[in-house]
Design an enzyme around this catalytic site. Structure first.
Site, mmCIF file in Angstrom:
data_model
loop_
_atom_site.group_PDB
_atom_site.id
_atom_site.type_symbol
_atom_site.label_atom_id
_atom_site.label_comp_id
_atom_site.label_asym_id
_atom_site.label_seq_id
_atom_site.Cartn_x
_atom_site.Cartn_y
_atom_site.Cartn_z
ATOM 1 N N GLU A 40 0.899 -1.083 0.019
ATOM 2 C CA GLU A 40 0.154 -0.062 -0.080
ATOM 3 C C GLU A 40 1.081 1.413 -0.228
ATOM 4 O O GLU A 40 1.732 1.083 0.919
ATOM 5 C CB GLU A 40 -0.971 0.063 1.248
ATOM 6 C CG GLU A 40 -1.765 1.134 1.294
ATOM 7 C CD GLU A 40 -2.748 0.952 2.660
ATOM 8 O OE1 GLU A 40 -2.678 -0.109 3.348
ATOM 9 O OE2 GLU A 40 -3.353 2.057 2.789
ATOM 10 N N ARG A 265 4.606 -12.674 9.977
ATOM 11 C CA ARG A 265 5.457 -11.552 9.490
ATOM 12 C C ARG A 265 6.560 -11.368 10.280
ATOM 13 O O ARG A 265 6.975 -12.004 11.479
ATOM 14 C CB ARG A 265 4.503 -10.354 9.854
ATOM 15 C CG ARG A 265 4.108 -9.901 11.142
ATOM 16 C CD ARG A 265 3.522 -8.415 11.135
ATOM 17 N NE ARG A 265 2.564 -8.215 10.041
ATOM 18 C CZ ARG A 265 2.579 -7.098 9.289
ATOM 19 N NH1 ARG A 265 3.479 -6.152 9.531
ATOM 20 N NH2 ARG A 265 1.709 -6.860 8.591
ATOM 21 N N LYS A 275 4.431 0.703 9.402
ATOM 22 C CA LYS A 275 4.300 1.985 8.519
ATOM 23 C C LYS A 275 3.853 3.242 9.682
ATOM 24 O O LYS A 275 4.289 4.184 9.481
ATOM 25 C CB LYS A 275 3.801 1.918 7.366
ATOM 26 C CG LYS A 275 4.643 1.483 6.235
ATOM 27 C CD LYS A 275 4.027 1.110 4.838
ATOM 28 C CE LYS A 275 3.152 0.396 4.798
ATOM 29 N NZ LYS A 275 2.405 0.092 3.417
HETATM 30 P P1 ATP Z 1 2.619 -2.202 7.972
HETATM 31 O O1 ATP Z 1 1.889 -2.795 9.100
HETATM 32 O O2 ATP Z 1 3.966 -1.907 8.144
HETATM 33 O O3 ATP Z 1 1.888 -1.007 7.444
HETATM 34 P P2 ATP Z 1 1.439 -3.618 5.883
HETATM 35 O O4 ATP Z 1 1.172 -5.127 5.890
HETATM 36 O O5 ATP Z 1 0.180 -2.608 5.961
HETATM 37 O O6 ATP Z 1 2.689 -3.239 6.863
HETATM 38 P P3 ATP Z 1 1.529 -3.448 3.112
HETATM 39 O O7 ATP Z 1 2.016 -2.332 2.224
HETATM 40 O O8 ATP Z 1 0.189 -3.578 2.838
HETATM 41 O O9 ATP Z 1 1.978 -3.151 4.661
HETATM 42 O O10 ATP Z 1 2.468 -4.708 2.848
HETATM 43 C C1 ATP Z 1 2.841 -5.240 1.493
HETATM 44 C C2 ATP Z 1 3.080 -6.542 1.904
HETATM 45 O O11 ATP Z 1 4.257 -6.621 2.697
HETATM 46 C C3 ATP Z 1 2.065 -7.421 2.371
HETATM 47 O O12 ATP Z 1 1.844 -8.600 1.665
HETATM 48 C C4 ATP Z 1 2.462 -7.495 3.654
HETATM 49 O O13 ATP Z 1 1.825 -8.922 4.148
HETATM 50 C C5 ATP Z 1 4.064 -7.677 3.609
HETATM 51 N N1 ATP Z 1 4.543 -7.126 4.880
HETATM 52 C C6 ATP Z 1 4.338 -6.225 5.743
HETATM 53 N N2 ATP Z 1 4.985 -6.105 6.632
HETATM 54 C C7 ATP Z 1 5.638 -7.375 6.807
HETATM 55 C C8 ATP Z 1 6.476 -8.057 7.842
HETATM 56 N N3 ATP Z 1 6.947 -7.276 8.871
HETATM 57 N N4 ATP Z 1 6.980 -9.188 7.409
HETATM 58 C C9 ATP Z 1 6.699 -9.691 6.320
HETATM 59 N N5 ATP Z 1 5.946 -9.161 5.495
HETATM 60 C C10 ATP Z 1 5.408 -8.014 5.561
HETATM 61 MG MG MG Z 2 -1.601 -2.755 4.860
#
Ligand code: ATP
Ligand code: MG
Length: 571
Positions: A40, A265, A275
């Site tokens: 995102e 994760r 983020k």
């Molecule tokens: P955040 O909690 O940091 O905002 P998010 O999952 O909302 O993370 P996205 O931009 O939606 O962020 O993530 C893109 C991809 O990266 C998704 O498939 C998510 O599952 C993966 N991802 C995000 N954080 C992690 C993590 N700590 N370990 C492994 N994969 C991750």
């Molecule tokens: Mg997300």
């Protein structure tokens, strides 16, 4: 092409590979493996995303498949072009290529709308006039079933009409939603008539003002995967409970149905990987931007001196699992040291200079010593290092009153100056007012050129140094952990991760001296400063004065930690 033979050199097996291989065997997707990385664009990528990137692109490469880069840009209010650009740069930097498959969920808005109309026509979606608060109340709890919305049984015609008018902009933000008609009593809260569209008169960074209704993540995600023909939709564990909903949507629509696989994760000690939290650090000025070298963002790690190779190696070593765990940051640093040890040339730099005069060395004389660039790799050659009468050594390498087992310099003691001579301290000059040692006088033994004593006398300490007249001035930024606690979220009642910020995470040294071979060192290049650690050239050097970031100190704690982990497992 499908790869069926797994040799010893292929990456270690894991449950995701097992599933993919099973699907290849049963020909579930016609032998295809097609993954995607779906960020995102509401922040910069961090090391957790690297795990997902390596996994998705890595699996595609290993099975001769494809991996898309898809921006999940369904939320117009939080997303910016700056983030899109940074994400592309970071994925490329990590070493992955999405070819011409750069996609945006917003490109599917029209198709998603069509799908929604299909569900309405099937009687599987309805326009609901409850407010967001009422929807929440009606949803029930984990222990109580929800209540059906009074608008749930609107006719298909009325729903179609209202939905069209929602799109046309007739209604105010938050006044209506489109909801799936599933089961308000489902034990899975996600199945209790989830919202598919909300009204939001907001400008989107790609579609502008074309839309005033936006799909929710839950409605957009699975269908986006389907539209792209994704075979294996890999996501983190928190989406496990959403899977029945995604399956329901795809089955109702009767379209291509990817298989969703969840993994744990990455959590890293002394680090926050969200983020939202990283954005707080940036916006409140706890760090100097998303690429601050203390940040776990890929741009921060890059600026700090991390290499893509070390991050990929780390992601390979941590593997993937179905259970949440906390990875020790020492492992990441270990992977980095292993890589830098191979590639970083050794040089001499003095962080806190102490002047040393070699009394018996001829004034005006300069000798250029050959110095090996990397003992690990003779192919990296040698360079010339100048030696002269006035040098700088490290303040820490001298003690007027040395403790036991002190092998460095002290009054009357002899040490080796790396690549040069043995010197003996004969006099200490102090500031009369402060008593601080400001200069040392030494004598050198001309018989010890190159650092070896012909009579075999033992000299245990070897110091790094620079020639005062030749050295370049530099600024060096030393970094410590950004948080003082392994789990930064473990904060006292009423406080949050910010309470655990390390007030000493950055130390700036402005009086450093480095050997002249570093003149014109390129931004981003890596060096090992002998005895001090790995450093890299910061972009701020472009302003004139050399600026280095300490990437990591030399001492590796991973082996010790690993031994402890193994012992604990053995018990
Ligand atoms: P955040 O909690 O940091 O905002 P998010 O999952 O909302 O993370 P996205 O931009 O939606 O962020 O993530 C893109 C991809 O990266 C998704 O498939 C998510 O599952 C993966 N991802 C995000 N954080 C992690 C993590 N700590 N370990 C492994 N994969 C991750
Ligand atoms: Mg997300």
């Amino acid at each position: 092409m499908r790869k069926t033979d797994r040799t010893a050199s292929t990456p270690s097996s894991n449950f995701i590979r097992d599933i993919i291989e099973e699907d290849l065997r049963t020909d579930r997707y016609g032998g295809r493996v097609h993954t995607r990385f779906p960020p995102e664009p509401n922040g910069y990528l961090h090391i957790g995303h690297a795990k997902s990137i390596c996994l998705n692109f890595g699996l595609a490469a290993d099975y001769g498949g494809l991996c898309n880069l898809r921006f999940d840009d369904t939320n117009p209010t939080k997303e910016e072009i700056e983030y899109v650009e940074s994400i592309k740069e970071d994925v490329r930097w990590l070493g992955f290529d999405w070819g011409d498959r750069e996609f945006y969920a917003s490109d599917y808005f029209e198709q998603l709308y069509e799908y929604a109309v299909q569900l309405i026509k099937k009687g599987k979606a309805y326009v609901c006039d409850l407010s967001p608060e009422e929807i929440r109340e009606y949803r029930g709890t984990l222990t109580e079933p929800g209540k059906e919305s009074p608008y749930r049984n609107r006719s298909v015609e009325e729903n179609l009409d209202l939905f069209e008018r929602m799109r046309a902009g007739e209604f105010e933000d938050g006044s209506r939603t489109l909801r799936a008609k599933i089961d308000m009593a489902s034990p899975n809260m996600n199945m209790r008539d989830p919202v598919m569209y909300r009204i939001l008169h907001a400008t989107h960074h790609r579609t502008g003002d074309k839309w005033c209704i936006y799909p929710t993540y839950d409605w957009a995600h699975g269908q986006s995967d389907s539209i792209e023909g994704i075979t294996h939709s890999i996501c983190t564990l928190e989406f496990e409970d959403h899977r029945p909903l995604y399956d329901w949507f795809l089955d109702q629509l009767g379209i291509h149905h990817p298989r969703q696989i969840e993994f744990a994760r990455l959590n890293l000690s002394y680090t926050v990987l969200s983020k939202r939290k990283l954005r707080i650090l940036v916006e409140e000025g706890h760090v100097n931007g998303w690429d601050d070298p203390r940040m776990p963002t890929l741009s921060g790690l890059r600026r700090r001196g991390y290499t893509p190779e070390s991050i990929r190696d780390f992601c390979e070593r941590i593997g993937v699992a179905r259970a949440d765990s906390l990875v020790d940051i020492a492992l990441l640093e270990h992977c980095l040291r292993e890589d830098l040890n191979k590639r970083a040339p050794r040089v001499m730099a003095v962080l806190r200079p102490l002047r040393m005069v070699i009394d018996n060395y001829p004034e005006g004389q300069v000798e250029w010593f050959d110095a090996v660039n990397n003992p690990e790799d003779p192919g990296m050659g040698t360079r010339k290092v100048p030696f002269s009468r006035v040098l700088y050594i490290e303040q820490d390498d001298f003690r007027e009153d040395p403790p036991k087992k002190w092998f460095r310099l002290a009054p009357g003691r002899e040490v080796r100056l790396k690549h040069a001579y043995l010197v003996t301290c004969v006099q200490v000059v102090k500031d009369e007012q402060t008593g601080e040692v400001v200069e040392l006088h030494c004598t050198y033994d001309p018989e010890t050129r190159g650092g070896a004593a012909p009579d075999g006398r033992k000299v245990r300490g070897t110091l790094h140094w620079v020639s005062a007249a030749h050295a370049l001035e530099a600024e060096v930024r030393l970094y410590n952990r950004l948080f003082t606690k392994a789990d930064p979220d473990d904060a006292p009642e009423g406080l949050d991760f910010r309470a655990n910020l390390n007030p000493n995470s950055l130390e700036v040294l402005t009086e450093c001296r480095v050997e002249p071979s570093l003149a014109g060192a390129e931004v981003g290049s890596h060096y090992q400063f002998l005895r001090l650690g790995y450093f890299c050239v910061d972009p701020d050097s472009l302003a004139g004065k050399l600026v280095f970031n300490r990437t990591v100190p030399l001492r590796d704690t991973w082996a010790k930690i690993e031994r402890k982990i193994k012992e604990q497992r053995g018990k």
